[in-house]
Design an enzyme around this catalytic site. Structure first.
Site, PDB file in Angstrom:
ATOM      1  N   ASP A 159       8.545  -3.723   5.326  1.00  0.00           N
ATOM      2  CA  ASP A 159       9.330  -2.514   5.090  1.00  0.00           C
ATOM      3  C   ASP A 159       9.324  -1.692   6.371  1.00  0.00           C
ATOM      4  O   ASP A 159       8.808  -2.144   7.408  1.00  0.00           O
ATOM      5  CB  ASP A 159       8.768  -1.703   3.915  1.00  0.00           C
ATOM      6  N   HIS A 211      15.436  -1.268   5.402  1.00  0.00           N
ATOM      7  CA  HIS A 211      13.968  -1.237   5.338  1.00  0.00           C
ATOM      8  C   HIS A 211      13.391  -2.152   6.419  1.00  0.00           C
ATOM      9  O   HIS A 211      12.445  -2.911   6.195  1.00  0.00           O
ATOM     10  CB  HIS A 211      13.473  -1.646   3.957  1.00  0.00           C
ATOM     11  N   GLU A 267      19.190  -0.057  -0.598  1.00  0.00           N
ATOM     12  CA  GLU A 267      19.172   1.178   0.193  1.00  0.00           C
ATOM     13  C   GLU A 267      19.533   0.949   1.664  1.00  0.00           C
ATOM     14  O   GLU A 267      18.895   1.494   2.565  1.00  0.00           O
ATOM     15  CB  GLU A 267      17.793   1.851   0.069  1.00  0.00           C
TER      16      GLU A 267
END
Length: 728
Positions: free
Chosen positions: A162, A229, A294
């Site tokens: 991440d 990420h 995201e």
């Protein structure tokens, strides 16, 4: 389950038998013997040959065709218990059930004669562990796999990369761990520079963990996040990034949605394929998770190189660029005999039918995927996001402030009535997520997971209707097993709720359980002592509020019959007990991003503070201001390390009177003029909780709501309230 007459007497004389030629049977037999050794202190004999006819107490494991891949049959007769299954997994689960039929701690027990035919409702029964935000030891991973197996959970989704860390050794790209596995933690302004934090798993460690998981019939599904990420990877290899001429990035110490994406150059796809090659060498799972959530497209839109690549591909929509990205890697995995798993954002036109959709935006993604013909896993936020606290009790560890209780998880129903039977078959199962932004320690992961993982397991294994009071009763022996293995489980469903208030003759103490606990159906009671001794089932029964003096010590616990269901709650009352309110007891002013945060990273014993990071403001209801009381408070500065995008502009700052800011007190509304302002200078730059100089409030008739909010010059630090006190 069908009950029969009689019972099987289980004792230290019982023999466990498994054919030597059947490895699955022998492994299940050995594991059962080890479980009973740990939880019951019983050393049972293991035998590989057939027992003679004189054996009065025998447990036998047998392989037979005709059962499902995880199904088993458990036959209990007065002198024999036979566990049958077609697979090693079925025999293993039969052993788990048999273990749980023996009360923990007992060395002798009568198990009722019965026949159990059992198999799971869903094939995918999972937990996601985030090791990217905080690193856990290999020993902890093994322990987690072990207790997952006790609950017949079979999928460990391992979030390994991440923005805040890359945790998996990749031989071809050593900087992913030498650089990407380490970050400098966020600190408040003025604090000393922190030491690097991080860690990673070597390939040897991963192989060992994967091999151990196979003995517990747990499959590990690795996740390598892309295209978003990705900041830790880009920090290690800046050429992977999408911004033209961007200075080198650090590994992030901020939480939230970052904007840094992998670019779409051929060299980047080669890099990712090489990474996936090594991932596939390590993990035999058919499923490889490639993230996809995201992915903010701002950098792709601004990048000349990305836009030139888009024109070559004939793509004008930034979202279609992500579809191209996902499909490229998904097809690569498919060609290698693997299946790509991604968060529900990847469900776009053109996605291959073998890709699996993990639905986290509620359940709508799973519904859409099943209709389209893709397999899917239900992992809905917030119900199955275990970084939420489980109750309003003060011993809950840091995490998200909204409550996802044990009953919330137990009541989740995966079945979608809007799907046809054929479409329902695309729903592989369910998974709960353990995101660790705010869960720093391994003990806290256990607390957040257990016993909610038990509720998840029952939902995934057993069809509705389920029985909540019965489930709670069956948790109590499981709690004993958790304690034997040293697991730091949550007792929130039974925990003691308390309220203190000024009484006529001292301090009024009101006790209770969580509202979700159906005491009438379950028959729980609270027992307490006032002499320092541990409460027992024959101690005083709590029936109404107690009037106690300052200095009194009260100990209380929830009991079900003679069994203690909660940990003992113990407190010594002092002069503050009726007048001090903690942030976890106060009402937030708004509904932004509520978190429970540590006041000091160096002290994990300090109680977390409840704060809405969008609006650090609290309401104290119905305060008596008749005498113009003193107001005092304890506060803590926290690092504002959050990526909130455009939402940051909505946070109120720049309204302070002094350089460090103030804690303001408003009466009957947050927009009324402040009646007091406590300067923050004495606490600025100091980690942990500080008590501010007190201020006198105006004398006003009756009771009034107080609004307590911070006026501050900057976003950083984020100020949080520990407690507020009204009185002399």
């Amino acid at each position: 389950m069908k009950l029969d007459t009689g019972s099987f007497e289980l004792s230290v004389d019982t023999i466990i038998e498994a054919p030597r030629a059947s490895r699955g049977a022998a492994d299940a037999a050995r594991y059962l013997a080890e479980l009973w050794r740990r939880t019951n202190g019983m050393m049972l004999a293991l035998r590989s040959s057939s027992a003679d006819a004189s054996t009065d107490s025998l447990i036998r494991f047998e392989r037979h065709p005709g059962y499902g891949p995880e199904a088993y049959r458990l036959e209990v007769a007065p002198h024999r218990i036979i566990v049958s299954a077609s697979t090693a997994t079925g025999l293993f689960y039969g052993a788990i059930t048999l273990w749980q039929l023996m009360p923990p701690g007992a060395k002798r027990a009568a198990i009722a004669a019965q026949t159990i035919n059992d198999e799971p409702r869903y094939a995918w029964r999972g937990l996601m562990l985030d090791s990217a935000r905080h690193f856990q030891s290999p020993a902890f991973i093994r322990s987690m796999i072990d207790w997952m197996a006790w609950h017949k959970l079979n999928e460990l989704h391992w979030h390994l990369t991440d923005d805040q860390g890359w945790r998996l050794q990749i031989r071809k790209y050593p900087k992913l761990t030498s650089v990407g596995a380490w970050r400098l933690p966020a600190t408040i302004p003025g604090a000393p520079n922190p030491q690097p934090y991080g860690g990673f798993y070597t390939q040897a460690q991963v192989r060992s963990i994967v091999a151990f998981a196979s003995t517990r019939h747990v499959r590990i599904v690795p996740e390598i996040e892309m295209p978003g990420h990705a900041q830790a990877a880009i920090a290690a290899y800046p050429g992977l990034g999408a911004v033209d001429g961007h200075p080198p990035l650090p590994v992030s110490a901020r939480w939230g949605v970052h904007s840094h994406l992998f670019n779409l150059e051929p060299g980047t796809f080669e890099f990712l394929k090489n990474v996936l090659n090594e991932v596939m060498e390590l993990f035999p799972s058919r499923y490889i998770h490639i993230g996809g959530d995201e992915a903010v497209k701002d950098e792709w839109i601004a990048s000349h190189a990305v836009q030139a690549r888009a024109r070559q591909l004939g793509i004008t929509d930034p979202n279609a660029l992500q579809t191209y990205f996902t499909q490229t890697l998904s097809r690569y995995l498919s060609a290698k005999g693997r299946r790509a798993v991604g968060w529900d954002e990847i469900l776009q036109p053109g996605l291959g039918s073998d890709a699996v959709i993990m639905s986290w935006h509620g359940t709508s993604g799973a519904h859409a995927a099943a209709i389209k013909g893709n397999d899917t896993v239900l992992a809905p936020d917030p119900t199955l996001y275990l970084d939420h606290r489980q109750s309003a009790l003060p011993d809950e560890p840091p995490g998200r402030l909204a409550i996802i209780s044990l009953k919330n998880v137990y009541d989740f129903e995966p079945a979608d009535p809007g799907l046809s039977p054929a479409q329902q078959r695309h729903v592989l199962g369910i998974e709960a997520q353990l995101w660790t932004e705010h869960i720093q320690s391994e003990a806290r992961i256990e607390w957040m997971a257990l016993p909610r993982a038990a509720a998840l397991a029952e939902v995934a294994w057993s069809s509705a209707p389920r029985n909540w009071p019965d489930f709670l009763e069956r948790l109590l022996p499981m709690f004993v097993r958790y304690r034997v293995y040293g697991l730091d489980y949550a007792d929130s469903a039974f925990g003691i709720r308390h309220e203190f208030a000024g009484g006529e003759h001292g301090i009024r103490v009101t006790l209770g359980n969580l509202a979700e606990l159906d005491q009438a159906a379950l028959g729980t009671q609270i027992h307490y002592t006032l002499d320092g001794r541990e409460p027992r089932a024959d101690s005083a029964h709590y029936a109404q509020p107690l009037e106690l003096e300052a200095g009194a010590e009260i100990s209380a616990a929830t009991f079900l019959g003679s069994q203690q269901a909660s940990r003992t709650w113990r407190v010594r009352l002092d002069e503050h007990s009726g007048s001090r309110r903690f942030s976890t007891e106060l009402e937030p002013c708004g509904n932004g991003v509520g978190l429970l945060l540590e006041p000091d990273r160096a002290r994990r014993d300090a109680a977390p503070l409840a704060v809405d990071i969008m609006n650090p403001c609290w309401i104290d209801r119905a305060v008596d201001l008749t005498r113009g009381p003193q107001f005092s408070a304890a506060v803590a500065p926290l690092p504002f390390n959050y990526e909130l995008g455009a939402d940051t502009a909505h946070i109120r700052i720049g309204d302070s009177r002094t350089p460090a800011g103030e804690l303001e007190v408003h009466v009957d509304g947050c927009e009324t003029p402040a009646v007091a302002a406590l300067p923050l200078a004495a606490a600025a730059g100091r980690p942990g909780v500080s008590i501010l100089p007190a201020a006198k409030l105006p004398a006003l008739t009756g009771r009034h709501d107080l609004c307590l909010r911070f006026a501050r010059p900057h976003l950083d630090p984020l100020w949080a309230l520990d407690w507020a006190q009204i009185g002399e």
